[in-house]
Enzyme design. Sequence first.
Site, PDB file in Angstrom:
ATOM      1  N   LYS A  14      -5.446  19.374   7.518  1.00 12.41           N
ATOM      2  CA  LYS A  14      -6.758  19.373   6.853  1.00 12.41           C
ATOM      3  C   LYS A  14      -6.605  19.472   5.332  1.00 12.41           C
ATOM      4  O   LYS A  14      -7.222  18.715   4.589  1.00 12.41           O
ATOM      5  CB  LYS A  14      -7.633  20.545   7.358  1.00 12.41           C
ATOM      6  CG  LYS A  14      -7.878  20.519   8.866  1.00 12.41           C
ATOM      7  CD  LYS A  14      -8.792  21.655   9.320  1.00 12.41           C
ATOM      8  CE  LYS A  14      -8.227  23.043   9.113  1.00 12.41           C
ATOM      9  NZ  LYS A  14      -7.063  23.393   9.949  1.00 12.41           N
ATOM     10  N   ARG A  89     -15.894  27.355  11.893  1.00 12.28           N
ATOM     11  CA  ARG A  89     -14.896  27.685  12.916  1.00 12.28           C
ATOM     12  C   ARG A  89     -15.506  28.369  14.128  1.00 12.28           C
ATOM     13  O   ARG A  89     -14.784  28.689  15.069  1.00 12.28           O
ATOM     14  CB  ARG A  89     -13.876  28.638  12.301  1.00 12.28           C
ATOM     15  CG  ARG A  89     -12.622  27.955  11.795  1.00 12.28           C
ATOM     16  CD  ARG A  89     -11.839  29.008  11.052  1.00 12.28           C
ATOM     17  NE  ARG A  89     -10.441  28.878  11.176  1.00 12.28           N
ATOM     18  CZ  ARG A  89      -9.648  28.337  10.244  1.00 12.28           C
ATOM     19  NH1 ARG A  89     -10.145  27.804   9.179  1.00 12.28           N
ATOM     20  NH2 ARG A  89      -8.354  28.339  10.414  1.00 12.28           N
ATOM     21  N   ARG A 128       6.689  25.398   7.112  1.00  4.64           N
ATOM     22  CA  ARG A 128       6.065  25.721   5.830  1.00  4.64           C
ATOM     23  C   ARG A 128       6.267  27.197   5.495  1.00  4.64           C
ATOM     24  O   ARG A 128       6.408  27.565   4.333  1.00  4.64           O
ATOM     25  CB  ARG A 128       4.567  25.389   5.875  1.00  4.64           C
ATOM     26  CG  ARG A 128       3.894  25.614   4.525  1.00  4.64           C
ATOM     27  CD  ARG A 128       2.447  25.224   4.515  1.00  4.64           C
ATOM     28  NE  ARG A 128       1.680  26.050   5.414  1.00  4.64           N
ATOM     29  CZ  ARG A 128       0.389  25.876   5.678  1.00  4.64           C
ATOM     30  NH1 ARG A 128      -0.262  24.888   5.109  1.00  4.64           N
ATOM     31  NH2 ARG A 128      -0.249  26.664   6.508  1.00  4.64           N
ATOM     32  N   ARG A 134       2.882  32.195   2.575  1.00  2.00           N
ATOM     33  CA  ARG A 134       1.695  32.565   3.355  1.00  2.00           C
ATOM     34  C   ARG A 134       2.121  33.490   4.487  1.00  2.00           C
ATOM     35  O   ARG A 134       2.910  33.104   5.357  1.00  2.00           O
ATOM     36  CB  ARG A 134       1.017  31.307   3.915  1.00  2.00           C
ATOM     37  CG  ARG A 134      -0.172  30.886   3.085  1.00  2.00           C
ATOM     38  CD  ARG A 134      -0.847  29.669   3.643  1.00  2.00           C
ATOM     39  NE  ARG A 134      -1.568  29.925   4.888  1.00  2.00           N
ATOM     40  CZ  ARG A 134      -2.466  29.097   5.400  1.00  2.00           C
ATOM     41  NH1 ARG A 134      -2.751  27.972   4.775  1.00  2.00           N
ATOM     42  NH2 ARG A 134      -3.075  29.379   6.533  1.00  2.00           N
ATOM     43  N   ARG A 146      -3.072  32.240  15.871  1.00  2.00           N
ATOM     44  CA  ARG A 146      -4.035  31.388  15.154  1.00  2.00           C
ATOM     45  C   ARG A 146      -4.451  30.215  16.050  1.00  2.00           C
ATOM     46  O   ARG A 146      -5.620  29.842  16.092  1.00  2.00           O
ATOM     47  CB  ARG A 146      -3.424  30.853  13.858  1.00  2.00           C
ATOM     48  CG  ARG A 146      -3.394  31.909  12.754  1.00  2.00           C
ATOM     49  CD  ARG A 146      -2.413  31.553  11.660  1.00  2.00           C
ATOM     50  NE  ARG A 146      -2.727  30.340  10.937  1.00  2.00           N
ATOM     51  CZ  ARG A 146      -1.856  29.683  10.173  1.00  2.00           C
ATOM     52  NH1 ARG A 146      -0.613  30.149  10.024  1.00  2.00           N
ATOM     53  NH2 ARG A 146      -2.212  28.599   9.536  1.00  2.00           N
TER      54      ARG A 146
HETATM   55  P1  AP5 Z   1      -1.993  21.481   6.054  1.00  2.00           P
HETATM   56  O1  AP5 Z   1      -2.492  20.266   5.384  1.00  2.00           O
HETATM   57  O2  AP5 Z   1      -1.881  22.739   5.283  1.00  2.00           O
HETATM   58  O3  AP5 Z   1      -2.805  21.755   7.413  1.00  2.00           O
HETATM   59  P2  AP5 Z   1      -4.139  22.591   7.642  1.00  2.00           P
HETATM   60  O4  AP5 Z   1      -4.825  21.962   8.800  1.00  2.00           O
HETATM   61  O5  AP5 Z   1      -4.873  22.713   6.358  1.00  2.00           O
HETATM   62  O6  AP5 Z   1      -3.508  23.954   8.114  1.00  2.00           O
HETATM   63  P3  AP5 Z   1      -3.748  25.463   7.600  1.00  2.00           P
HETATM   64  O7  AP5 Z   1      -2.467  26.158   7.534  1.00  2.00           O
HETATM   65  O8  AP5 Z   1      -4.609  25.486   6.414  1.00  2.00           O
HETATM   66  O9  AP5 Z   1      -4.412  26.048   8.863  1.00  2.00           O
HETATM   67  P4  AP5 Z   1      -5.546  27.037   9.070  1.00  2.00           P
HETATM   68  O10 AP5 Z   1      -6.716  26.230   9.458  1.00  2.00           O
HETATM   69  O11 AP5 Z   1      -5.074  28.064  10.051  1.00  2.00           O
HETATM   70  O12 AP5 Z   1      -5.648  27.830   7.692  1.00  2.00           O
HETATM   71  P5  AP5 Z   1      -6.859  28.253   6.782  1.00  2.00           P
HETATM   72  O13 AP5 Z   1      -6.327  28.411   5.431  1.00  2.00           O
HETATM   73  O14 AP5 Z   1      -8.022  27.385   7.020  1.00  2.00           O
HETATM   74  O15 AP5 Z   1      -0.573  21.087   6.690  1.00  2.00           O
HETATM   75  C1  AP5 Z   1       0.236  22.029   7.364  1.00  2.00           C
HETATM   76  C2  AP5 Z   1       1.709  21.661   7.144  1.00  2.00           C
HETATM   77  O16 AP5 Z   1       1.973  20.409   7.777  1.00  2.00           O
HETATM   78  C3  AP5 Z   1       2.084  21.485   5.662  1.00  2.00           C
HETATM   79  O17 AP5 Z   1       3.385  21.965   5.455  1.00  2.00           O
HETATM   80  C4  AP5 Z   1       2.007  19.970   5.461  1.00  2.00           C
HETATM   81  O18 AP5 Z   1       2.869  19.531   4.436  1.00  2.00           O
HETATM   82  C5  AP5 Z   1       2.442  19.448   6.816  1.00  2.00           C
HETATM   83  N1  AP5 Z   1       1.830  18.152   7.149  1.00  2.00           N
HETATM   84  C6  AP5 Z   1       0.563  17.719   6.875  1.00  2.00           C
HETATM   85  N2  AP5 Z   1       0.372  16.473   7.342  1.00  2.00           N
HETATM   86  C7  AP5 Z   1       1.525  16.105   7.960  1.00  2.00           C
HETATM   87  C8  AP5 Z   1       1.946  14.921   8.646  1.00  2.00           C
HETATM   88  N3  AP5 Z   1       1.120  13.859   8.786  1.00  2.00           N
HETATM   89  N4  AP5 Z   1       3.206  14.900   9.162  1.00  2.00           N
HETATM   90  C9  AP5 Z   1       4.054  15.961   9.012  1.00  2.00           C
HETATM   91  N5  AP5 Z   1       3.715  17.106   8.355  1.00  2.00           N
HETATM   92  C10 AP5 Z   1       2.469  17.182   7.833  1.00  2.00           C
HETATM   93  O19 AP5 Z   1      -7.229  29.694   7.387  1.00  2.00           O
HETATM   94  C11 AP5 Z   1      -6.359  30.803   7.265  1.00  2.00           C
HETATM   95  C12 AP5 Z   1      -7.035  32.030   7.831  1.00  2.00           C
HETATM   96  O20 AP5 Z   1      -8.210  32.329   7.054  1.00  2.00           O
HETATM   97  C13 AP5 Z   1      -7.560  31.926   9.279  1.00  2.00           C
HETATM   98  O21 AP5 Z   1      -6.547  32.211  10.217  1.00  2.00           O
HETATM   99  C14 AP5 Z   1      -8.672  32.973   9.272  1.00  2.00           C
HETATM  100  O22 AP5 Z   1      -8.142  34.265   9.371  1.00  2.00           O
HETATM  101  C15 AP5 Z   1      -9.268  32.816   7.877  1.00  2.00           C
HETATM  102  N6  AP5 Z   1     -10.356  31.827   7.852  1.00  2.00           N
HETATM  103  C16 AP5 Z   1     -10.375  30.646   7.172  1.00  2.00           C
HETATM  104  N7  AP5 Z   1     -11.520  29.993   7.367  1.00  2.00           N
HETATM  105  C17 AP5 Z   1     -12.264  30.772   8.188  1.00  2.00           C
HETATM  106  C18 AP5 Z   1     -13.550  30.616   8.790  1.00  2.00           C
HETATM  107  N8  AP5 Z   1     -14.292  29.530   8.559  1.00  2.00           N
HETATM  108  N9  AP5 Z   1     -13.987  31.612   9.608  1.00  2.00           N
HETATM  109  C19 AP5 Z   1     -13.259  32.723   9.835  1.00  2.00           C
HETATM  110  N10 AP5 Z   1     -12.023  32.929   9.313  1.00  2.00           N
HETATM  111  C20 AP5 Z   1     -11.534  31.944   8.502  1.00  2.00           C
HETATM  112 MG    MG Z   2      -5.604  24.373   5.200  1.00  2.00          MG
END
Ligand code: AP5
Ligand code: MG
Length: 191
Positions: A14, A89, A128, A134, A146
């Site tokens: 994402k 979410r 990562r 992180r 997660r």
């Molecule tokens: P990346 O692009 O970072 O993927 P992502 O889907 O953004 O993954 P996140 O780590 O951000 O996941 P998340 O949804 O758990 O985290 P968030 O910050 O939202 O890519 C991931 C890796 O893959 C990278 O190394 C990238 O280079 C690689 N990659 C990308 N594309 C690729 C490809 N095509 N091929 C190979 N490799 C690739 O949330 C974190 C925490 O915050 C949650 O756990 C929760 O506690 C809290 N939180 C956030 N939002 C909310 C909400 N709305 N409600 C409640 N709690 C929340």
């Molecule tokens: Mg993300």
Amino acid sequence: MFNLILFGPPGSGKGTQSENIIAKYGLVHISTGDLLRAQISAGTPLGLEAKLIMEKGELVPDNVVIGMINDVMSYNKDAKGFLFDGFPRTVAQAEALDELLAYSNEKVNLFVSLKVEENELLKRLLNRGLTSGRADDRNEDVVKDRIKEYNKKTTAVAEYYKKKGAVEEVVGVGSIEEIFGNISKAIDSHQ
Ligand code: AP5
Ligand code: MG
């Protein structure tokens, strides 16, 4: 306005795809994960509360996240549209977003769901975690929690939007450019 939700499990790409989307379409990027990490870095009370929850791989309470979204949307009243990344979410968050948009006669125009298998997610996030700093990427149990939290509480959000229409599924495995090409096609067909 064009309002897009980029949906998918942790590690589905994402954040990576959001960078390309905002550059091409000029949308305001709202990542709740990034907003929460900024609060943690700033050491605010909200950040201190969120840190403990995020380190366990659980979801931060809906009211906290909805409050942050409301703030960012109010600061960006002139936006061409928003790209929501990692939000909503839960179904409660989706309902709150629809209400916030309805105040200004707007709606979610498209919901793009990135499809990636669980083994690939684990591999990407642990990889990562070697360099990202992180806390929630470093430990395999937390990464698995997660993904469990996503399966338990977040997949229902896709069902919610399927009932409303304008949902596109995009394969999230392959080159970043190829995936971005398919997301662009989905956006262009709903503009
Ligand atoms: P990346 O692009 O970072 O993927 P992502 O889907 O953004 O993954 P996140 O780590 O951000 O996941 P998340 O949804 O758990 O985290 P968030 O910050 O939202 O890519 C991931 C890796 O893959 C990278 O190394 C990238 O280079 C690689 N990659 C990308 N594309 C690729 C490809 N095509 N091929 C190979 N490799 C690739 O949330 C974190 C925490 O915050 C949650 O756990 C929760 O506690 C809290 N939180 C956030 N939002 C909310 C909400 N709305 N409600 C409640 N709690 C929340
Ligand atoms: Mg993300």
